[in-house]
Design a protein around this motif. Structure first.
Motif, PDB file in Angstrom:
ATOM      1  N   LEU A 211      37.116  32.607  45.618  1.00 49.77           N
ATOM      2  CA  LEU A 211      36.415  33.861  45.338  1.00 49.77           C
ATOM      3  C   LEU A 211      36.626  34.188  43.862  1.00 49.77           C
ATOM      4  O   LEU A 211      37.380  35.081  43.506  1.00 49.77           O
ATOM      5  N   ASP A 212      35.944  33.448  42.999  1.00 53.80           N
ATOM      6  CA  ASP A 212      36.217  33.554  41.568  1.00 53.80           C
ATOM      7  C   ASP A 212      35.878  34.918  40.996  1.00 53.80           C
ATOM      8  O   ASP A 212      36.462  35.349  40.010  1.00 53.80           O
ATOM      9  N   THR A 213      34.920  35.603  41.617  1.00 49.12           N
ATOM     10  CA  THR A 213      34.530  36.917  41.094  1.00 49.12           C
ATOM     11  C   THR A 213      35.700  37.890  41.124  1.00 49.12           C
ATOM     12  O   THR A 213      35.959  38.593  40.144  1.00 49.12           O
ATOM     13  N   ILE A 214      36.409  37.900  42.274  1.00 45.83           N
ATOM     14  CA  ILE A 214      37.546  38.815  42.386  1.00 45.83           C
ATOM     15  C   ILE A 214      38.626  38.419  41.392  1.00 45.83           C
ATOM     16  O   ILE A 214      39.272  39.266  40.776  1.00 45.83           O
TER      17      ILE A 214
ATOM     18  N   MET B  44      38.196  37.068  38.415  1.00 49.21           N
ATOM     19  CA  MET B  44      37.830  37.559  37.088  1.00 49.21           C
ATOM     20  C   MET B  44      37.980  39.081  37.010  1.00 49.21           C
ATOM     21  O   MET B  44      38.507  39.602  36.031  1.00 49.21           O
ATOM     22  N   HIS B  45      37.528  39.776  38.054  1.00 50.76           N
ATOM     23  CA  HIS B  45      37.563  41.238  37.987  1.00 50.76           C
ATOM     24  C   HIS B  45      38.996  41.765  37.984  1.00 50.76           C
ATOM     25  O   HIS B  45      39.313  42.680  37.237  1.00 50.76           O
TER      26      HIS B  45
ATOM     27  N   LYS C 247      41.272  33.235  43.613  1.00 55.21           N
ATOM     28  CA  LYS C 247      40.846  31.973  43.015  1.00 55.21           C
ATOM     29  C   LYS C 247      41.086  30.816  43.985  1.00 55.21           C
ATOM     30  O   LYS C 247      40.263  29.926  44.127  1.00 55.21           O
TER      31      LYS C 247
END
Lengths: 308, 360, 124
Positions: free
Chosen positions: B120-123, B125-126, B116
């Motif tokens: 790299l918000d995707t990582i 969230m995942h 975050k």
């Protein structure tokens, strides 16, 4: 007279652009949410956010200049709205003249400069940092962006967008001749919109809110609206410059094709923000001047040789 | 360019807990920084002297919001060693299972926060979805998502029966495949590597000077792990390896933590396989005999230290908690030089902030 | 090939996420799944309570309070806002009079809800 007012306020200017801007924001947020396995906002969320911002108290810290702080968001909103008036939508454009591409590119730069000014006139330390960063970023992405966008103009031998569209109807879509230019234009657009992954001037974890840290209420709402409309105008511009296919007689088919191209580019922007981490400012400058500029020069050289 | 100083905290989007740093910068360059702590001091050590031992278990659970179980485990072990109470082996194994699940969820949380902070918000969230798998297991078996209330003096308050095993195994299996995918991403994502590799490396000497423990120390090549060096049962019967990296930068810390999740998953499955039968708890008297004891255990963030003195009543006479984060926080001003403004979040995230732990 | 698979693992991860259902819950419309052993709202069985006060003695949050005059005259009060939902009172009670359900406690704007009299026994 009424015709001109209609063009200015309803379509393709004013109301239509605001609507598409809000739609773009929702689409982007929803797609990002789906990429991240979240539910995402409902369709009316951007509008609700805007209404909420306008109904909130408008605070300006002591020492801020009320007049300038009000003018800057309005100026950038006006600039992008005017730019939107000259970008053809599904081949339809009310006012077209030789050189409107240059006017649009100029108008598209106004929000960046306003953003810089908004940061630098503020007394907040984060705003000053964000303003300085936005100018640094501007110097990194703007040169490859402009060179990439001038590729179609050189190939079509015309500086009007309508002329470029007409050239594509005979020559074929320009994305086939300059895919590199298309990618570079998208990267430049991401930088221009200060979107993730190039959201260096407004990175939340580094400079809180960037230039907009001290803005609130209606002014912040105008800023958000201006950014969204800027995104829409930028996407429309790239569609017109690179993704013009054959001339379609049926206007409905033309609108459908235009809309689908819009969706594809929004999808590319959203997936880019889902995939990449934010770069450091020195890394961005390195990327811009060491990689993007040589690539764009190679592209324009290829285009010039092709024209000869 | 002139020198300006920016405040990070006590309220800042970067921080989830109050902590104040003043950082001197010149342009985009960081010149130095200073740290202020104490915003969430709750006086837990003093409060513990006013409560009986049963109440103190629930009090020390609230020292940290993430590694709550290891605090109660260490406290219970301290009281049990004063009482000379033999804890049933099944209870020891169940405690260790919870500790490892907690390590998994703490490390996943940290990986998400680092991602975050570099945008790299995707990582983020995942990893937090994957963390939910570990939390689900803990919620299912103890009844609490973060505050498990799993321990009591003399054993644990929950027991596993046959109906729990399929769910636990399914979640652990899913977690394992997710972690493999995550490691693929972490090791190959160029932008993430560019942001974390070589950022403010800490030498082994500095780590030893500041007494830093846990994954931060292990990422600088200091081979220290209380589970191996000073094993309390059942860790003396379990086999695992301690992950170390020589670099000492944010990237090394990422890899150390990601590999430790894998080790913890192996440990979880080992524990479930070897789980002894029998009772899960023994009845403990209310009054604890006079004496003092020191217990050291390995929290997700490093060595946890409990000192307990009893004067023969049902209330502790003195309880001292030394959490691993305090030393790591003192490392922050050292790291705040020769970096850029954009590296501040990475450095801050790198030490695995837990201000509540450090302030108590 | 493996190199490329690893290099683009984040891209495949986000496009796999597109076809998977979301993991978050649409709160408050979506259904919330709580396990059976979840320590939720505190329930009380008036008939079982004998007024021994064991639940009060070990309550770590001072959420239970007992005003006791005699065996037959006492008042047991619960303060839900203080309750830590630790389950210690359930463990202490030998008659199963006080226990946790697996339901979440709904927020309230009623100040009267902050004091719940669990049992009030008066001399007959």
């Amino acid at each position: 007279m009424f015709e001109a007012l209609f063009y200015l306020l309803i379509f393709p200017g004013g109301f239509f652009l605001v609507l598409v801007g809000l739609g773009f924001e929702w689409l982007d947020r929803k797609l990002l949410a789906l990429f991240q396995r979240r539910v995402g906002p409902p369709w009316y969320q951007p509008l609700a956010d805007l209404i909420k911002l306008f109904s909130k108290e408008d605070l300006l810290p002591k020492g801020g200049n009320e007049l300038v702080a009000t003018l800057l968001p309005l100026l950038s909103l006006c600039a992008v709205l005017v730019a939107g008036l000259y970008v053809p939508i599904a081949g339809f454009t009310p006012y077209s003249f030789e050189g409107d591409l240059i006017v649009i590119l100029f108008l598209m730069s106004v929000p960046t400069l306003a953003y810089y000014l908004a940061g630098i006139i503020s007394i907040g330390i984060y705003s000053i940092l964000g303003g300085g960063r936005s100018l640094l970023q501007y110097f990194s992405y703007e040169v490859p962006f402009l060179i990439a966008l001038s590729g179609p103009a050189v190939l079509a031998r015309s500086w009007s967008i309508e002329g470029i569209l007409t050239a594509q109807f005979t020559l074929g879509s320009f994305v086939l001749f300059q895919p590199l230019g298309f990618i570079l234009a998208l990267v430049g657009l991401i930088g221009k919109l200060k979107r993730d992954p190039l959201d260096i001037p407004s990175a939340k974890s580094e400079v809180v809110g960037g230039s907009l840290t001290e803005f609130s209420g209606g002014k912040l709402g105008f800023w958000h609206l201006a950014m969204n409309i800027q995104a829409v105008v930028g996407i429309f511009l790239i569609i017109n410059l690179f993704l013009g296919w054959t001339k379609l007689a049926n206007p409905f088919v033309a609108i459908l094709v235009f809309f689908l191209e819009f969706l594809v580019i929004v999808g590319m922007l959203s997936s880019a923000s889902a995939i990449f981490a934010r770069l450091r400012i020195d890394q961005l400058a390195g990327l811009g001047w060491r990689i993007l500029v040589p690539l764009s020069l190679a592209q324009i050289l290829f285009v010039i040789l092709m024209g000869v | 360019m002139s020198k300006i100083s920016i405040p990070i905290g006590p309220q800042h989007p970067l921080l989830k807990e109050p902590l104040s740093m003043k950082i001197d910068i010149s342009g985009e360059k960081v010149l130095g920084g200073s740290l202020r702590l104490g915003y969430v001091h709750r006086g837990i050590e003093r409060l513990a002297q006013k409560r009986n031992y049963v109440q103190t278990i629930h009090l020390v659970e609230r020292v940290c919001g993430i590694c709550s179980h290891i605090h109660t485990t260490t406290f219970c072990q301290a009281v049990e060693s004063l009482l000379k109470l033999e804890v049933p082996p099944r209870a020891q194994y169940l405690r260790a299972l919870m500790c490892e699940l907690e390590r998994i969820h703490s490390h996943l949380l940290w990986l998400g926060i680092l991602a975050k902070h570099v945008g790299l918000d995707t990582i983020f969230m995942h990893t937090w979805h994957d963390r939910e798998l570990a939390l689900d297991v803990m919620e299912e078996i103890t009844g609490g998502r973060v505050l498990h209330g799993a321990n009591q003096i003399g054993g644990v308050r929950f027991d596993l029966d046959e109906s729990h095993f399929p769910m636990i195994h399914a979640n652990l299996e899913k977690l394992r495949s997710q972690i493999l995918g995550l490691l693929d991403i972490l090791e190959n994502e160029p932008a993430l590597i560019a942001r974390t590799k070589g950022v403010a490396p800490v030498s082994q000497k500095t780590i030893r000077q500041y007494g830093v423990v846990g994954p931060v120390a292990r990422a600088s090549g200091v081979d220290v792990d209380m589970r191996r060096d000073n094993p309390l049962p059942p860790y003396d019967q379990l086999k695992f390896s301690v992950v170390t990296m020589p670099d000492g930068d944010a990237w090394a810390r990422t890899i150390v933590r990601a590999e430790e999740i894998r080790e913890s998953l192996n440990l979880c499955e080992m524990i479930l396989e070897d789980l002894p039968d029998g009772e899960v708890s023994k009845r403990a008297p209310r009054n604890v005999p006079e004496g003092e004891v020191i217990i050291r255990s390995e929290a997700p963030r490093g060595e946890l230290f409990y000192y307990l003195r009893s004067d023969g009543t049902d209330q502790p006479a003195r309880l001292k908690i030394r959490t691993p984060t305090l030393a790591a926080l003192c490392l922050l001003p050292v790291q705040m030089s020769d970096i850029q403004v954009a590296d501040i979040p990475v450095v801050l995230a790198g030490v695995d902030l837990c201000v509540a732990c450090a302030d108590r | 090939m493996t190199y490329f698979r690893k290099r683009f693992s984040i891209i495949s991860a986000i496009f796999e996420a597109l076809i998977k259902p979301p993991e978050t819950v649409d709160y408050p419309k979506g259904a919330l799944m709580l396990p059976e052993g979840f320590r939720g709202a505190l329930l009380f069985d008036t008939d079982q309570c004998i007024g021994c006060g064991l639940c009060v003695r070990n309550c770590p949050a001072d959420a239970l309070h007992m005003e006791k005059k005699s065996r037959d005259e006492y008042k047991l009060i619960h303060y839900p806002a203080r309750c830590a939902y630790c389950g210690q009172c359930e463990d202490n009670c030998r008659h199963g009079a006080i226990y946790h359900s697996n339901q979440l406690v709904k927020p309230t704007d009623n100040p009267a809800g902050l004091i719940v009299v669990l049992k009030e026994k008066k001399e007959a």
